[in-house]
Enzyme design. Structure first.
Site, PDB file in Angstrom:
ATOM      1  N   TYR A  46     -13.593  -2.296   1.051  1.00 31.73           N
ATOM      2  CA  TYR A  46     -12.635  -1.627   1.940  1.00 31.73           C
ATOM      3  C   TYR A  46     -13.174  -1.586   3.372  1.00 31.73           C
ATOM      4  O   TYR A  46     -12.442  -1.257   4.302  1.00 31.73           O
ATOM      5  CB  TYR A  46     -12.342  -0.184   1.477  1.00 31.73           C
ATOM      6  CG  TYR A  46     -11.715  -0.058   0.111  1.00 31.73           C
ATOM      7  CD1 TYR A  46     -11.304  -1.171  -0.608  1.00 31.73           C
ATOM      8  CD2 TYR A  46     -11.533   1.192  -0.477  1.00 31.73           C
ATOM      9  CE1 TYR A  46     -10.750  -1.047  -1.872  1.00 31.73           C
ATOM     10  CE2 TYR A  46     -10.966   1.327  -1.735  1.00 31.73           C
ATOM     11  CZ  TYR A  46     -10.591   0.207  -2.428  1.00 31.73           C
ATOM     12  OH  TYR A  46     -10.034   0.335  -3.678  1.00 31.73           O
ATOM     13  N   HIS A 104     -16.041  -3.101  -9.206  1.00 29.81           N
ATOM     14  CA  HIS A 104     -14.675  -3.141  -8.675  1.00 29.81           C
ATOM     15  C   HIS A 104     -13.714  -3.998  -9.528  1.00 29.81           C
ATOM     16  O   HIS A 104     -12.612  -3.564  -9.851  1.00 29.81           O
ATOM     17  CB  HIS A 104     -14.729  -3.684  -7.236  1.00 29.81           C
ATOM     18  CG  HIS A 104     -13.569  -3.283  -6.385  1.00 29.81           C
ATOM     19  ND1 HIS A 104     -13.664  -3.139  -5.028  1.00 29.81           N
ATOM     20  CD2 HIS A 104     -12.282  -2.988  -6.685  1.00 29.81           C
ATOM     21  CE1 HIS A 104     -12.498  -2.759  -4.539  1.00 29.81           C
ATOM     22  NE2 HIS A 104     -11.639  -2.677  -5.526  1.00 29.81           N
TER      23      HIS A 104
HETATM   24  N1  LIG Z   1      -9.668  -0.502  -7.875  1.00 30.11           N
HETATM   25  C1  LIG Z   1      -8.815  -1.345  -7.329  1.00 30.11           C
HETATM   26  O1  LIG Z   1      -8.806  -2.527  -7.632  1.00 30.11           O
HETATM   27  C2  LIG Z   1      -7.822  -0.799  -6.350  1.00 30.11           C
HETATM   28  C3  LIG Z   1      -6.757  -1.611  -5.922  1.00 30.11           C
HETATM   29  C4  LIG Z   1      -5.837  -1.055  -5.027  1.00 30.11           C
HETATM   30  C5  LIG Z   1      -5.997   0.251  -4.575  1.00 30.11           C
HETATM   31  N2  LIG Z   1      -7.058   1.012  -5.005  1.00 30.11           N
HETATM   32  C6  LIG Z   1      -7.230   2.419  -4.579  1.00 30.11           C
HETATM   33  O2  LIG Z   1      -6.030   3.119  -4.798  1.00 30.11           O
HETATM   34  C7  LIG Z   1      -5.643   3.782  -3.591  1.00 30.11           C
HETATM   35  C8  LIG Z   1      -4.151   3.953  -3.501  1.00 30.11           C
HETATM   36  O3  LIG Z   1      -3.489   2.734  -3.694  1.00 30.11           O
HETATM   37  P1  LIG Z   1      -2.429   2.128  -2.675  1.00 30.11           P
HETATM   38  O4  LIG Z   1      -2.702   2.580  -1.313  1.00 30.11           O
HETATM   39  O5  LIG Z   1      -2.398   0.676  -2.963  1.00 30.11           O
HETATM   40  O6  LIG Z   1      -1.043   2.685  -3.219  1.00 30.11           O
HETATM   41  P2  LIG Z   1      -0.267   4.091  -3.234  1.00 30.11           P
HETATM   42  O7  LIG Z   1      -1.211   5.217  -3.021  1.00 30.11           O
HETATM   43  O8  LIG Z   1       0.555   4.046  -4.449  1.00 30.11           O
HETATM   44  O9  LIG Z   1       0.727   3.962  -2.018  1.00 30.11           O
HETATM   45  C9  LIG Z   1       0.318   4.118  -0.700  1.00 30.11           C
HETATM   46  C10 LIG Z   1       1.565   3.956   0.176  1.00 30.11           C
HETATM   47  O10 LIG Z   1       2.486   5.013  -0.115  1.00 30.11           O
HETATM   48  C11 LIG Z   1       2.793   5.733   1.071  1.00 30.11           C
HETATM   49  N3  LIG Z   1       2.888   7.151   0.687  1.00 30.11           N
HETATM   50  C12 LIG Z   1       1.882   7.992   0.375  1.00 30.11           C
HETATM   51  N4  LIG Z   1       2.334   9.205   0.061  1.00 30.11           N
HETATM   52  C13 LIG Z   1       3.699   9.155   0.163  1.00 30.11           C
HETATM   53  C14 LIG Z   1       4.724  10.088  -0.025  1.00 30.11           C
HETATM   54  N5  LIG Z   1       4.459  11.340  -0.388  1.00 30.11           N
HETATM   55  N6  LIG Z   1       6.017   9.694   0.176  1.00 30.11           N
HETATM   56  C15 LIG Z   1       6.282   8.418   0.550  1.00 30.11           C
HETATM   57  N7  LIG Z   1       5.334   7.481   0.749  1.00 30.11           N
HETATM   58  C16 LIG Z   1       4.052   7.846   0.557  1.00 30.11           C
HETATM   59  C17 LIG Z   1       1.655   5.465   2.024  1.00 30.11           C
HETATM   60  O11 LIG Z   1       2.128   5.486   3.351  1.00 30.11           O
HETATM   61  P3  LIG Z   1       1.513   6.477   4.484  1.00 30.11           P
HETATM   62  O12 LIG Z   1       0.044   6.209   4.542  1.00 30.11           O
HETATM   63  O13 LIG Z   1       2.246   6.079   5.704  1.00 30.11           O
HETATM   64  O14 LIG Z   1       1.828   7.885   4.030  1.00 30.11           O
HETATM   65  C18 LIG Z   1       1.253   4.037   1.651  1.00 30.11           C
HETATM   66  O15 LIG Z   1       2.084   3.090   2.283  1.00 30.11           O
HETATM   67  C19 LIG Z   1      -6.243   2.906  -2.501  1.00 30.11           C
HETATM   68  O16 LIG Z   1      -6.350   3.589  -1.269  1.00 30.11           O
HETATM   69  C20 LIG Z   1      -7.582   2.578  -3.108  1.00 30.11           C
HETATM   70  O17 LIG Z   1      -8.471   3.659  -2.931  1.00 30.11           O
HETATM   71  C21 LIG Z   1      -7.960   0.491  -5.878  1.00 30.11           C
END
Ligand SMILES: NC(=O)c1ccc[n+]([C@@H]2O[C@H](COP(=O)([O-])OP(=O)(O)OC[C@H]3O[C@@H](n4cnc5c(N)ncnc54)[C@H](OP(=O)(O)O)[C@@H]3O)[C@@H](O)[C@H]2O)c1
Length: 274
Positions: A46, A104
């Site tokens: 990240y 990861h």
């Molecule tokens: N281990 C892995 O392989 C892996 C892969 C992918 C992700 N991850 C982890 O998982 C975390 C989260 O995943 P992600 O960011 O892909 O997906 P997510 O949390 O499902 O979605 C994030 C998106 O949703 C929006 N959002 C957040 N809260 C909201 C709400 N209450 N209402 C409407 N929209 C909302 C955010 O926009 P705003 O920021 O504008 O609010 C952002 O665009 C990552 O940050 C990372 O730490 C891990």
């Protein structure tokens, strides 16, 4: 709300930090800590571990109050590289110990996902990490790790959201004493906020659709890691403990799942990240 198999408690919702970087990223993470998040999920890939450490110090919270999780990248599965990766994470975060260290991605074509896990156990022995976890490990990978080391990861972080609810993996994790963490818990760009199962539960309870989805995770025993750069959404995403869904509502959201529901084809049997 959640606990590891040694009984240690984990917050009900953690904070996903990807792709928060730079000064804006630090501000967003500080506001998340101010909102009450006490678990930050980062990774070498990240490229924001420095910012995570800065946010922790700027928040004024004590190190012991916030759990930090990071992940070693695919290019560091060899034992020495994995240990060096953890040491570099500690340096970037400017802390003495990680709470959770994860592999990861398993990257099966490299065939070193057991070795990487063993290296993290070695880091635990040296006191560099408190708990060892994995991410994107399949049932076969988890059973191989257990057979080789006598241990399962304390948690496995997998893609999990209404379009891909991971019903089978939840059963495997339960059997092996592994906590499920959900990445992209809201479903990111394919969030099912307008799906009747979600929208109707939101209308009945007065919660937002995102809150309904996060509560659905909790009701399934899953720890979600939503990312938001917006203070208001950060607070709302944490504020789901007083929300109650019926069993029928939970089942209806789970029923949104589709075999092809992954967001970007991230099947760990074939998708590899270095
Ligand atoms: N281990 C892995 O392989 C892996 C892969 C992918 C992700 N991850 C982890 O998982 C975390 C989260 O995943 P992600 O960011 O892909 O997906 P997510 O949390 O499902 O979605 C994030 C998106 O949703 C929006 N959002 C957040 N809260 C909201 C709400 N209450 N209402 C409407 N929209 C909302 C955010 O926009 P705003 O920021 O504008 O609010 C952002 O665009 C990552 O940050 C990372 O730490 C891990």
């Amino acid at each position: 709300m959640h606990s590891l198999r040694d009984g240690s408690p984990l917050p009900h919702v953690g904070f996903g930090t990807y792709p928060l970087r730079g000064e804006d990223g630090v501000s967003a993470m500080v506001s998340a800590l101010e909102a009450g998040y006490r678990y930050l999920d980062t990774a070498v890939n990240y490229e924001n571990e420095v910012e995570v450490g800065q946010a922790l110090r700027r928040s004024g919270l004590d190190r012991s109050e916030v759990m930090l999780a990071s992940k070693i990248p695919g290019r560091a599965h060899a034992r020495d590289e994995a240990v060096a990766s953890i040491e570099a994470s500690l340096q970037a975060l400017d802390v003495d110990r990680l709470d959770v260290a994860l592999v990861h991605w398993p990257n099966p074509s490299q065939g070193r996902y057991v070795e990487a896990f063993e290296a993290l156990l070695e880091c635990r022995e040296r006191g560099l990490v408190r708990w060892v976890g994995t991410s994107n490990y399949t049932e076969a990978h988890l059973r191989e790790v257990l057979a080789a080391t006598g241990e399962s990861p304390v948690l496995n972080q997998v893609e999990c959201h209404p379009l891909f609810p991971q019903q089978e993996m939840l059963d495997v994790h339960r059997e092996l004493g592994i906590l499920t963490q959900a990445w992209s818990p809201l479903g990111k760009r394919q969030a099912q906020y307008d799906a009747p199962a979600v929208a109707e539960a939101a209308a009945r309870t007065g919660a937002t659709p995102a809150q309904v989805i996060l509560r659905w995770h909790l009701d399934r025993g899953v720890m979600p890691l939503p990312k938001s750069g917006t203070p208001e959404r950060q607070r709302a995403n944490l504020d789901v403990l007083d929300l109650h869904l019926t069993e029928v509502e939970v089942a209806a959201i789970t029923a949104l799942g589709r075999p092809d529901g992954r967001l970007f084809g991230g099947d760990p049997e074939t998708h590899e990240e270095m």
